[in-house]
Design an enzyme around this catalytic site. Structure first.
Site, PDB file in Angstrom:
ATOM      1  N   ASP A  59     -10.024   2.778   2.150  1.00 32.62           N
ATOM      2  CA  ASP A  59     -10.173   2.127   3.462  1.00 32.62           C
ATOM      3  C   ASP A  59     -10.898   3.028   4.466  1.00 32.62           C
ATOM      4  O   ASP A  59     -11.815   2.592   5.162  1.00 32.62           O
ATOM      5  CB  ASP A  59      -8.795   1.761   4.034  1.00 32.62           C
ATOM      6  CG  ASP A  59      -8.174   0.577   3.302  1.00 32.62           C
ATOM      7  OD1 ASP A  59      -8.930  -0.275   2.798  1.00 32.62           O
ATOM      8  OD2 ASP A  59      -6.936   0.502   3.236  1.00 32.62           O
ATOM      9  N   LYS A  78       0.801  -1.235   0.000  1.00 33.11           N
ATOM     10  CA  LYS A  78       0.000   0.000   0.000  1.00 33.11           C
ATOM     11  C   LYS A  78       0.832   1.283   0.000  1.00 33.11           C
ATOM     12  O   LYS A  78       0.365   2.319  -0.470  1.00 33.11           O
ATOM     13  CB  LYS A  78      -0.950   0.013   1.213  1.00 33.11           C
ATOM     14  CG  LYS A  78      -2.090  -0.984   1.097  1.00 33.11           C
ATOM     15  CD  LYS A  78      -3.074  -0.810   2.233  1.00 33.11           C
ATOM     16  CE  LYS A  78      -4.146  -1.872   2.191  1.00 33.11           C
ATOM     17  NZ  LYS A  78      -5.181  -1.666   3.216  1.00 33.11           N
TER      18      LYS A  78
END
Ligand code: ATR
Length: 299
Positions: A126, A90
């Site tokens: 997220d 990420k």
């Protein structure tokens, strides 16, 4: 004598098969991780493609950290529509992107990439996934509220920025390693100077009385443990645990006993996925289809 088979007119069953079948126009999506075989994203996204009739498929791609650059170049070369990133990619993906949306840049992590004709745009869904879960699963509005967040790792960072973006009045970050709580709180405070962000020790939370507790540590993930005793905290409204395996952690079980509203990590997982799907397709995702697919994939 040989005879060519005459094509049959498709039965209803065959027509359904043809619609689902991969062919020369199928658009590819996927998730890059290491490991990635346990990912629930393929089940969720493929169910959404099927339900909407989009000619697309989503696959897991196991990519070792040192091969991320090559993997991304390859995906662009074959014209994928987009992809997700999970642990450990990420942050490593950032220098490989052409554009990073502001919230992802602030968080320093990207979990979703859209390929616009070779131009890679990174987003982080997220945090918005957690916010959507608060709204839809708990009817909880963070604006002006006091929120206690347990943990200061990668997941916590995205959640902290999302909560502050949505106008949380006070965010308290408690973590086993105090220095990490302090570093994250200081970083949050720099980005959101108007809001109060305080680091705290895990054993110094009695009487804090937050409206909401968000649990982001890995404690409770199949180890039968809880990161703390909930009772002395005096949480007034709700407890969210971003763990989804098990569906009910010991912390959530205690929260239920105390009469609090609770929510596990399925909602965050689902809504980060629906936001990614919307980012790729510019369509409204079939949320309930995706939720059902997630739960089925979990068995
Ligand atoms: P993720 O990306 O899932 O957030 P991470 O960045 O490794 O994973 O962060 C894990 C979080 O769980 C951290 O807040 C970690 O606390 P430390 O910073 O003190 O390591 C927390 N954590 C992991 N194991 C823990 C334990 N046994 N007790 C308390 N906290 C724990």
């Amino acid at each position: 004598m040989t005879r060519l088979a005459t094509p049959k007119s498709p039965s209803a069953e065959n027509a359904h098969y043809a619609k689902d079948r991969l062919n020369g126009e199928t658009r590819l999506y996927g998730v890059l991780g290491h490991p990635v075989a346990q990912s629930l994203s393929p089940a969720m996204h493929n169910a959404a493609f099927r339900a909407t009739g989009l000619n697309a498929a989503y696959l897991p791609f196991p990519v070792a950290p040192h091969l991320l650059n090559e993997a991304v170049k390859g995906l662009v070369a074959v014209g994928v529509g987009g992809f997700n990133l999970t642990v450990p990619h990420k942050t490593a993906i950032l220098p490989l992107l052409d554009e990073i949306l502001p919230e992802a840049r602030a968080v320093g992590a990207v979990n979703t990439v859209r390929n616009d004709n070779g131009r890679l745009i990174g987003a982080n869904t997220d945090g918005v996934g957690l916010l959507a879960s608060l709204e839809k699963d708990l009817a909880f509005t963070p604006h002006g509220k006091t929120v206690l967040m347990l943990g200061a790792g990668g997941a916590a960072r995205g959640i902290a920025f999302a909560l502050l973006t949505s106008g949380v009045g006070r965010l308290v970050i408690a973590n086993r390693t105090m220095e990490k709580a302090e570093a994250l709180a200081a970083d949050c405070q720099t980005h959101f100077p108007q809001q109060q962000v305080d680091p705290a020790a895990l054993d110094n939370l009695a009487g804090l009385a937050p409206h909401l507790l968000v649990q982001t540590t890995t404690v409770g993930m199949g180890d039968g443990k809880s990161p703390l005793d909930l009772e002395p905290l005096g949480v007034s409204d709700a407890v969210v645990d971003i763990i989804y395996h098990p569906l009910e952690t010991p912390l959530l079980a205690q929260a239920k006993k105390l009469g609090l509203a609770t929510c596990n990590g399925i909602g965050m997982l689902l809504y980060q996925g629906t936001a990614a799907w919307r980012f790729w397709t510019d369509r409204e995702p079939p949320v309930e289809v995706m939720r059902k697919a997630l739960l089925e994939a979990m068995g």
